[in-house]
Write an enzyme that holds these catalytic residues in place. Structure first.
Site, PDB file in Angstrom:
ATOM      1  N   SER A 225      -6.126  -0.472  11.864  1.00  0.00           N
ATOM      2  CA  SER A 225      -6.190  -1.442  10.774  1.00  0.00           C
ATOM      3  C   SER A 225      -7.364  -1.129   9.846  1.00  0.00           C
ATOM      4  O   SER A 225      -8.349  -0.508  10.249  1.00  0.00           O
ATOM      5  CB  SER A 225      -6.332  -2.845  11.363  1.00  0.00           C
ATOM      6  OG  SER A 225      -6.098  -3.819  10.378  1.00  0.00           O
ATOM      7  N   GLN A 247     -12.513  -7.295  10.366  1.00  0.00           N
ATOM      8  CA  GLN A 247     -11.688  -6.100  10.490  1.00  0.00           C
ATOM      9  C   GLN A 247     -12.162  -5.220  11.637  1.00  0.00           C
ATOM     10  O   GLN A 247     -11.363  -4.623  12.359  1.00  0.00           O
ATOM     11  CB  GLN A 247     -11.734  -5.318   9.177  1.00  0.00           C
ATOM     12  CG  GLN A 247     -10.609  -4.329   9.011  1.00  0.00           C
ATOM     13  CD  GLN A 247      -9.255  -5.011   8.927  1.00  0.00           C
ATOM     14  OE1 GLN A 247      -9.147  -6.121   8.420  1.00  0.00           O
ATOM     15  NE2 GLN A 247      -8.230  -4.370   9.435  1.00  0.00           N
ATOM     16  N   HIS A 250     -10.756  -5.665  15.283  1.00  0.00           N
ATOM     17  CA  HIS A 250      -9.361  -5.397  15.617  1.00  0.00           C
ATOM     18  C   HIS A 250      -9.240  -4.381  16.742  1.00  0.00           C
ATOM     19  O   HIS A 250      -8.536  -4.593  17.726  1.00  0.00           O
ATOM     20  CB  HIS A 250      -8.596  -4.906  14.391  1.00  0.00           C
ATOM     21  CG  HIS A 250      -7.999  -6.010  13.570  1.00  0.00           C
ATOM     22  ND1 HIS A 250      -6.971  -6.793  14.034  1.00  0.00           N
ATOM     23  CD2 HIS A 250      -8.288  -6.454  12.330  1.00  0.00           C
ATOM     24  CE1 HIS A 250      -6.655  -7.691  13.101  1.00  0.00           C
ATOM     25  NE2 HIS A 250      -7.434  -7.503  12.060  1.00  0.00           N
ATOM     26  N   GLU A 314      -4.656  -0.933   3.637  1.00  0.00           N
ATOM     27  CA  GLU A 314      -3.773  -1.940   4.227  1.00  0.00           C
ATOM     28  C   GLU A 314      -4.080  -3.311   3.631  1.00  0.00           C
ATOM     29  O   GLU A 314      -3.196  -4.014   3.156  1.00  0.00           O
ATOM     30  CB  GLU A 314      -3.967  -1.945   5.737  1.00  0.00           C
ATOM     31  CG  GLU A 314      -3.156  -3.008   6.464  1.00  0.00           C
ATOM     32  CD  GLU A 314      -3.518  -3.096   7.940  1.00  0.00           C
ATOM     33  OE1 GLU A 314      -2.743  -3.735   8.678  1.00  0.00           O
ATOM     34  OE2 GLU A 314      -4.559  -2.552   8.357  1.00  0.00           O
ATOM     35  N   HIS A 315      -5.348  -3.709   3.685  1.00  0.00           N
ATOM     36  CA  HIS A 315      -5.802  -4.979   3.115  1.00  0.00           C
ATOM     37  C   HIS A 315      -6.788  -4.688   1.986  1.00  0.00           C
ATOM     38  O   HIS A 315      -7.703  -3.881   2.155  1.00  0.00           O
ATOM     39  CB  HIS A 315      -6.523  -5.832   4.158  1.00  0.00           C
ATOM     40  CG  HIS A 315      -5.741  -6.063   5.416  1.00  0.00           C
ATOM     41  ND1 HIS A 315      -5.985  -5.353   6.577  1.00  0.00           N
ATOM     42  CD2 HIS A 315      -4.733  -6.915   5.688  1.00  0.00           C
ATOM     43  CE1 HIS A 315      -5.154  -5.767   7.518  1.00  0.00           C
ATOM     44  NE2 HIS A 315      -4.380  -6.703   7.011  1.00  0.00           N
ATOM     45  N   ASP A 348      -3.804 -13.040   8.061  1.00  0.00           N
ATOM     46  CA  ASP A 348      -3.503 -12.602   9.430  1.00  0.00           C
ATOM     47  C   ASP A 348      -2.804 -13.691  10.233  1.00  0.00           C
ATOM     48  O   ASP A 348      -2.024 -13.385  11.137  1.00  0.00           O
ATOM     49  CB  ASP A 348      -4.795 -12.226  10.156  1.00  0.00           C
ATOM     50  CG  ASP A 348      -5.166 -10.767   9.962  1.00  0.00           C
ATOM     51  OD1 ASP A 348      -4.349 -10.004   9.416  1.00  0.00           O
ATOM     52  OD2 ASP A 348      -6.280 -10.380  10.362  1.00  0.00           O
ATOM     53  N   GLU A 402      29.380  21.895  -9.916  1.00  0.00           N
ATOM     54  CA  GLU A 402      28.860  21.987  -8.548  1.00  0.00           C
ATOM     55  C   GLU A 402      29.796  22.763  -7.627  1.00  0.00           C
ATOM     56  O   GLU A 402      29.523  22.911  -6.431  1.00  0.00           O
ATOM     57  CB  GLU A 402      28.610  20.587  -7.991  1.00  0.00           C
ATOM     58  CG  GLU A 402      27.518  19.860  -8.747  1.00  0.00           C
ATOM     59  CD  GLU A 402      27.119  18.535  -8.102  1.00  0.00           C
ATOM     60  OE1 GLU A 402      27.751  18.136  -7.105  1.00  0.00           O
ATOM     61  OE2 GLU A 402      26.174  17.910  -8.613  1.00  0.00           O
ATOM     62  N   HIS A 407      36.753  17.565  -4.991  1.00  0.00           N
ATOM     63  CA  HIS A 407      36.262  16.412  -5.744  1.00  0.00           C
ATOM     64  C   HIS A 407      36.938  16.365  -7.120  1.00  0.00           C
ATOM     65  O   HIS A 407      37.359  15.309  -7.598  1.00  0.00           O
ATOM     66  CB  HIS A 407      34.739  16.498  -5.930  1.00  0.00           C
ATOM     67  CG  HIS A 407      33.947  16.132  -4.719  1.00  0.00           C
ATOM     68  ND1 HIS A 407      33.957  16.869  -3.566  1.00  0.00           N
ATOM     69  CD2 HIS A 407      33.118  15.078  -4.496  1.00  0.00           C
ATOM     70  CE1 HIS A 407      33.158  16.309  -2.683  1.00  0.00           C
ATOM     71  NE2 HIS A 407      32.638  15.214  -3.212  1.00  0.00           N
TER      72      HIS A 407
END
Length: 419
Positions: A225, A247, A250, A314-315, A348, A402, A407
């Site tokens: 984290s 933090q 964690h 992340e934060h 959180d 192609e 097709h």
């Protein structure tokens, strides 16, 4: 830009050894089934009880939950569900005519089954139960399975069981790690396989999800984290210090970063870090993490923005004046928290946003767990006769370029105007 405190990068788990060990575990589950699973649960989790948790045990856990904790869980459920239900409401089936006689559409279908992984460490993590289960419920996933490592002979922590029961989850298994992920991916006797697995975990869980991707769908690969706090002279240094330490508690590899536009503020934060550690760090683990992985920089707001966009945290906390005016300049993050009152800790637990977020810079292309994580966009195309005839010649040109003659024929036949 000036560095006040640098990070001492810690050694990570040896990658080859980790990959090989997880591969061995998954192979054992795939070939040995339940017998191999029970052996691994005993060896790695220290647990020999029944894998499936009885509903009566979950009911007892819920009934024995302290009233204050139960009230807090119920409030968190309300806010998280409100936010994720709003997400569900914006996911709507849509059709439109791209041109005359050509109808294109999109619908969204939930996965048929999903497993949520709830880590188990020093303390239970009921918040992760709510963050992973509620979006799946709002996506209307028909079958939701939970798995969490047993605490030795005691089984899954009762607070986790209480949170699961509060949400109405009935299929819960006492198993964790790579062996737990393997069991729900492959299926063993008594445990039907699932299509999708979400939730954070240790390096073994993450590696198992990586190796099993394709057999199952996954939400992402979680790393340690992290938080980046951008603060100016208007910030409260005590608040900033507390958020950095939040933090750091964690896990030992969590990364806490402060980028301040004021050197005076940065020095004040350092003072409060020491003061807070004296009152909250009973084991020394928070201080050890901060000393190893904490960082402090000082520079201009433009340098802070460039730093944030490169880090893709992340934060991201914007503890600055006029945070609302600056936020659009920040391009990559899992979740942003605006203003000095918006501590990441609220996100959180209880405010409503999800805490399962992209880490290690993956926010540049990945996003937070949300209701849509559990839903599959499915396209629809309906051509009326005139639409097929109109598109036929242009489609044939592209197919010819192609070299795909079948097709071309498929479209050519539908371009003919005769019955």
């Amino acid at each position: 830009m000036k560095c006040i405190k640098a990070r001492n990068v810690r050694e990570s788990v040896e990658t080859t050894s980790l990959e090989n060990r997880v591969r061995e575990i998954l192979h054992a589950i795939k070939t040995g089934g339940k017998e191999a699973l029970l052996k691994l649960v005993k060896e790695l989790d220290g647990y020999e009880g029944p894998l499936k948790v009885r509903i009566e045990e979950m009911d007892r856990a819920l009934k024995s939950t302290p009233p204050a904790l139960l009230k807090a869980l119920e409030r968190a459920v309300k806010n998280i569900r409100s936010f994720h239900r709003a997400q569900r409401n914006i996911i709507k089936e849509t059709t439109l005519a791209t041109e005359k006689g050509v109808i294109a559409g999109i619908r969204f279908a939930p996965v048929e089954s999903a497993a949520v992984y709830i880590p188990s460490g020093r303390y239970p993590l009921p918040s992760t139960v709510l963050m992973s289960v509620i979006p799946a419920q709002e996506a209307q996933v028909p079958r939701i399975v939970a798995l969490s490592p047993a605490r030795g002979t005691q089984g899954i922590h009762p607070t986790i069981l209480a949170a699961l029961r509060l949400l109405g989850i009935e299929e819960v298994y006492a198993m964790g790690g790579a062996h737990g992920i393997g069991a729900v991916a492959y299926g063993v006797e008594g445990i039907r396989p699932v299509e999708f697995v979400v939730g954070p975990g240790n390096v073994y869980v993450t590696e198992a999800k990586r190796q099993l991707f394709g057999t199952i769908g996954i939400d992402g690969l979680a790393g340690p984290s992290e938080v980046l706090i951008i603060a100016d002279e208007t910030s409260n240094p005590s608040y900033v210090a507390a958020d950095l330490l939040a933090q750091s508690e964690h896990d030992p590899l969590a990364r806490s970063v402060l980028f301040s536009t004021s050197e005076t503020l940065a020095e004040e934060v350092l003072k409060y870090l020491k003061l807070h550690l004296k009152t909250i760090d009973k084991t020394g683990s928070i201080e050890a993490c901060w000393n190893g992985n904490g960082e402090i920089y000082v520079g201009t707001i433009n340098e802070a923005i460039d730093f944030a966009n490169e880090m893709a945290p992340e934060h991201l906390e914007l503890s600055i004046a006029n945070a609302d005016a600056y936020v659009k300049r920040f391009k990559s993050y899992g979740a942003v928290f605006l203003g000095c009152w918006s501590a990441e800790a609220f996100g959180d637990y209880i405010a409503g946003t999800n805490h399962i977020l992209p880490t290690a810079g993956t926010a540049r292309w990945n996003g937070a767990l949300w209701t849509g994580t559990f839903m599959r966009p499915q396209y629809m195309l309906k051509l009326e006769r005139e639409g097929a005839a109109s598109l036929s010649k242009s489609g044939q040109v592209l197919a010819s370029e192609e070299g795909l003659l079948a097709h071309k024929l498929s479209m050519e036949l539908r371009g003919e105007t005769n019955d």
